[in-house]
Design a protein around this motif. Sequence first.
Motif, PDB file in Angstrom:
ATOM      1  N   SER A  52       0.816  -1.510  -0.066  1.00 53.71           N
ATOM      2  CA  SER A  52      -0.230   0.310  -0.117  1.00 53.71           C
ATOM      3  C   SER A  52       1.160   1.461  -0.112  1.00 53.71           C
ATOM      4  O   SER A  52       1.982   1.299   0.371  1.00 53.71           O
ATOM      5  CB  SER A  52      -1.141   0.376   1.829  1.00 53.71           C
ATOM      6  OG  SER A  52      -0.220   0.355   2.491  1.00 53.71           O
ATOM      7  N   GLU A  54       1.140   3.814   1.925  1.00 48.91           N
ATOM      8  CA  GLU A  54       1.215   5.063   3.640  1.00 48.91           C
ATOM      9  C   GLU A  54       2.211   3.380   4.207  1.00 48.91           C
ATOM     10  O   GLU A  54       3.167   3.812   4.719  1.00 48.91           O
ATOM     11  CB  GLU A  54      -0.359   4.161   4.551  1.00 48.91           C
ATOM     12  CG  GLU A  54      -1.815   4.868   3.801  1.00 48.91           C
ATOM     13  CD  GLU A  54      -2.625   4.159   2.598  1.00 48.91           C
ATOM     14  OE1 GLU A  54      -2.002   3.447   2.416  1.00 48.91           O
ATOM     15  OE2 GLU A  54      -2.843   5.445   2.092  1.00 48.91           O
ATOM     16  N   LYS A  55       2.531   1.937   3.378  1.00 47.76           N
ATOM     17  CA  LYS A  55       3.107   1.050   4.629  1.00 47.76           C
ATOM     18  C   LYS A  55       4.775   1.628   3.275  1.00 47.76           C
ATOM     19  O   LYS A  55       5.691   1.281   3.868  1.00 47.76           O
ATOM     20  CB  LYS A  55       2.641  -0.462   3.766  1.00 47.76           C
ATOM     21  CG  LYS A  55       1.972  -0.141   5.217  1.00 47.76           C
ATOM     22  CD  LYS A  55       1.648  -2.410   4.933  1.00 47.76           C
ATOM     23  CE  LYS A  55       0.079  -2.534   5.402  1.00 47.76           C
ATOM     24  NZ  LYS A  55       0.034  -3.957   5.283  1.00 47.76           N
ATOM     25  N   LEU A  88      -0.440  11.903   7.628  1.00 49.20           N
ATOM     26  CA  LEU A  88      -2.093  10.788   7.663  1.00 49.20           C
ATOM     27  C   LEU A  88      -2.235  10.734   8.256  1.00 49.20           C
ATOM     28  O   LEU A  88      -2.229  11.207   9.941  1.00 49.20           O
ATOM     29  CB  LEU A  88      -1.270   9.253   7.154  1.00 49.20           C
ATOM     30  CG  LEU A  88      -0.283   9.146   5.899  1.00 49.20           C
ATOM     31  CD1 LEU A  88       0.182   8.067   4.938  1.00 49.20           C
ATOM     32  CD2 LEU A  88      -1.362   8.829   4.099  1.00 49.20           C
ATOM     33  N   ASN A  89      -3.528  10.197   8.867  1.00 53.48           N
ATOM     34  CA  ASN A  89      -4.119  10.185   9.617  1.00 53.48           C
ATOM     35  C   ASN A  89      -3.659   9.582  11.206  1.00 53.48           C
ATOM     36  O   ASN A  89      -3.490   8.496  10.332  1.00 53.48           O
ATOM     37  CB  ASN A  89      -5.520   9.936   9.673  1.00 53.48           C
ATOM     38  CG  ASN A  89      -6.514  10.602   8.262  1.00 53.48           C
ATOM     39  OD1 ASN A  89      -6.255  11.945   8.602  1.00 53.48           O
ATOM     40  ND2 ASN A  89      -7.781   9.794   7.682  1.00 53.48           N
ATOM     41  N   ILE A  91      -1.072  10.098  11.797  1.00 53.64           N
ATOM     42  CA  ILE A  91       0.081  10.202  11.560  1.00 53.64           C
ATOM     43  C   ILE A  91       0.860   8.314  11.020  1.00 53.64           C
ATOM     44  O   ILE A  91       1.965   8.023  12.060  1.00 53.64           O
ATOM     45  CB  ILE A  91       1.785  11.027  12.788  1.00 53.64           C
ATOM     46  CG1 ILE A  91       1.242  10.362  14.019  1.00 53.64           C
ATOM     47  CG2 ILE A  91       0.869  12.296  12.514  1.00 53.64           C
ATOM     48  CD1 ILE A  91       2.468  11.133  15.008  1.00 53.64           C
ATOM     49  N   VAL A  92       0.413   7.668  10.638  1.00 52.99           N
ATOM     50  CA  VAL A  92       0.810   6.533  10.933  1.00 52.99           C
ATOM     51  C   VAL A  92       2.265   6.257  10.046  1.00 52.99           C
ATOM     52  O   VAL A  92       2.742   4.740  10.287  1.00 52.99           O
ATOM     53  CB  VAL A  92      -0.376   5.369   9.980  1.00 52.99           C
ATOM     54  CG1 VAL A  92      -1.887   5.201  11.586  1.00 52.99           C
ATOM     55  CG2 VAL A  92      -0.666   5.451   8.977  1.00 52.99           C
ATOM     56  N   TYR A  96       4.470   4.115  12.736  1.00 53.41           N
ATOM     57  CA  TYR A  96       5.417   2.403  12.243  1.00 53.41           C
ATOM     58  C   TYR A  96       6.593   2.418  12.017  1.00 53.41           C
ATOM     59  O   TYR A  96       7.062   1.501  11.818  1.00 53.41           O
ATOM     60  CB  TYR A  96       3.725   1.762  11.192  1.00 53.41           C
ATOM     61  CG  TYR A  96       2.307   1.529  11.367  1.00 53.41           C
ATOM     62  CD1 TYR A  96       1.676   2.251  11.208  1.00 53.41           C
ATOM     63  CD2 TYR A  96       2.374  -0.022  11.574  1.00 53.41           C
ATOM     64  CE1 TYR A  96       0.495   2.395  12.275  1.00 53.41           C
ATOM     65  CE2 TYR A  96       1.300  -0.255  12.648  1.00 53.41           C
ATOM     66  CZ  TYR A  96       0.312   1.068  12.691  1.00 53.41           C
ATOM     67  OH  TYR A  96      -1.166  -0.141  13.233  1.00 53.41           O
ATOM     68  N   GLN A 148      -6.315  10.470   0.376  1.00 50.19           N
ATOM     69  CA  GLN A 148      -6.928  11.322   1.855  1.00 50.19           C
ATOM     70  C   GLN A 148      -7.649  12.083   2.097  1.00 50.19           C
ATOM     71  O   GLN A 148      -8.701  12.677   2.507  1.00 50.19           O
ATOM     72  CB  GLN A 148      -5.631  10.939   3.142  1.00 50.19           C
ATOM     73  CG  GLN A 148      -6.038  11.363   4.364  1.00 50.19           C
ATOM     74  CD  GLN A 148      -5.226  11.228   5.762  1.00 50.19           C
ATOM     75  OE1 GLN A 148      -4.589  10.058   6.217  1.00 50.19           O
ATOM     76  NE2 GLN A 148      -4.703  12.407   5.549  1.00 50.19           N
TER      77      GLN A 148
END
Lengths: 339, 339
Positions: A52, A54-55, A88-89, A91-92, A96, A148
């Motif tokens: 993804s 995000e990842k 990001l929502n 702050i992921v 992570y 987002q």
Amino acid sequence: MSLKKLGNRTVKLLNPPSIIGNYTIVGPKEGDGPLKNYYDQILDDDLWGQESWEKAESKIQEEAIRAAVDNAGLSIQDIDYLISGDLLNQIVASGYSARQLGIPYFGLYGACSTMTESLALGSMLIDGGFADNIICATSSHFSSAERQFRFPLEYAAQRVFSAQWTVTGSGATILSSYGSGPYITHVTPGKIIDPGIKDASNMGAAMAPAAMDTLIHHFRDTGFSPSDYDLIITGDLGLVGKSIVLDMMKKEGYDLTGIFTDCGVEVFDPQKQDTHAGGSGCGCSAVVFNGFVLKEMAKGRYKRVLFGATGALHSTLITQQGESIPSICHAITIDINSE
Amino acid sequence: MSLKKLGNRTVKLLNPPSIIGNYTIVGPKEGDGPLKNYYDQILDDDLWGQESWEKAESKIQEEAIRAAVDNAGLSIQDIDYLISGDLLNQIVASGYSARQLGIPYFGLYGACSTMTESLALGSMLIDGGFADNIICATSSHFSSAERQFRFPLEYAAQRVFSAQWTVTGSGATILSSYGSGPYITHVTPGKIIDPGIKDASNMGAAMAPAAMDTLIHHFRDTGFSPSDYDLIITGDLGLVGKSIVLDMMKKEGYDLTGIFTDCGVEVFDPQKQDTHAGGSGCGCSAVVFNGFVLKEMAKGRYKRVLFGATGALHSTLITQQGESIPSICHAITIDINSE
């Protein structure tokens, strides 16, 4: 007693921390832009093997941090704190990344002001005697941010000309109580300024007044004038915001002609790259600062730089509820000399 | 040099900041709970005249901050920095509250650990000589959090017994370089710990290992034992997380029986109020600390307290992508004496 306060809201560091390492990773589009020779690593693929966006963003930030630590000649165990955040929502991307690194962690949310928010707090924690080595980092990713904050990418919406292009990239800076510079000598934290703009495709105009407010307070508090700097760089106002700041600062008596630019203006070529008003995202000022600014300082082109990352602090939900976009700018002085 | 580091990751403040004012505002359900006599203000209506839950949460935080400043005998102009955050995407409850207040602002994201994240950073900034007066604040709202993190409220989903109930409320604390206590004497920042739990209705189990990690490091770094404290309070692990911490700390050689509790356990009566595993949300530890803990310290019941707010740093998007929930706990020592 606040011995280190200067004027209304600037801090003069008595034991200025040194920047001892840094690293930038950018996506393919950024790596094709005008600053391509300044980045440490350019990705061929902005998913970078992840499932993804995000990842992928989290991996980009983690790898930029690991490389910056390495670049400083340190290991992860030498780091006292990691201070980071992203768009990001929750702050992921940062959370992570911090999970993988295992360093005591302070998460921030300052939107695109995060690079200087983290450097401001990190500098004070080192100057105050609480840490020897701190990582300041942030990231953004075009695809994670677009879906987002704006439209699903698949929707293929046309972008207006005031819109900016979220940078895919991460920059990490290592601050230390040891080292031979460049040093962070002054910090001017920002106040929230809201000029009432509700159009999330016109962030430059929304953020320009916050940048001006911080720059003016910085000059008043320190007694510096623009000519005390070789470079004054905001980020990420883009072309619209940059021209507002130049015009309005002149009206306030500060002529920034020839020494002022913006990370969002420098990062892309708007003609060749179709990026409209320029770059944006936390990663924009992170990669321009850690790439272009610090490398040109190392070469001797700039001796003293005022860097003010700017952030727009809205959410999609709150703008749907009719709210305007509040903005902030935190500024720091970077100097090749410690005083 | 990090002169103030103690052991692996604790900081001993050399000029401990004093808590000189504080304030709590809670919603109707919290005001009907076991701690009702400790809150400064109980709302009849959790919308408080606003048109959305998000705007109501922002107003609750803003008013708690204004009242805390007043309570400290200061005016907004006396404040050097506001340090705050909340659970909402892009921490808009805090950002829009900060916009109204006009104070230099550092936004944080630490989820439900925000109360101690802000107190940790605020304490170090005062001890380091960068500020005289700092506001540390956070908030949460049942309805804004539920619709963002779990289900639309209208869906009327059944809650599992490990689920916690997000507290509607805000707490604000004023730290100062002046004042006669209580003082923040030690800070133990947290690392992210992820035990692999993917169920967002079982936050207590997800956060318990992070709480343990910080407590154990605190004891090791300082040489304190649990018996050096009158109260050790985490937040917001709830009933599930509290029992895990009690059991597991005993296995690690730390018997916390009789002096340990959790803000999420104290804030509601699970039988009468149908709150299952207890309270949660940034506001939970904020109102229990600023309400119950500080008022009982003022009465002389507690002389020395270890307070460790806990946060789960996931987002709905990243858990939908199969990720587990990383958690963190920042701990501070509050002492009626400065050394």
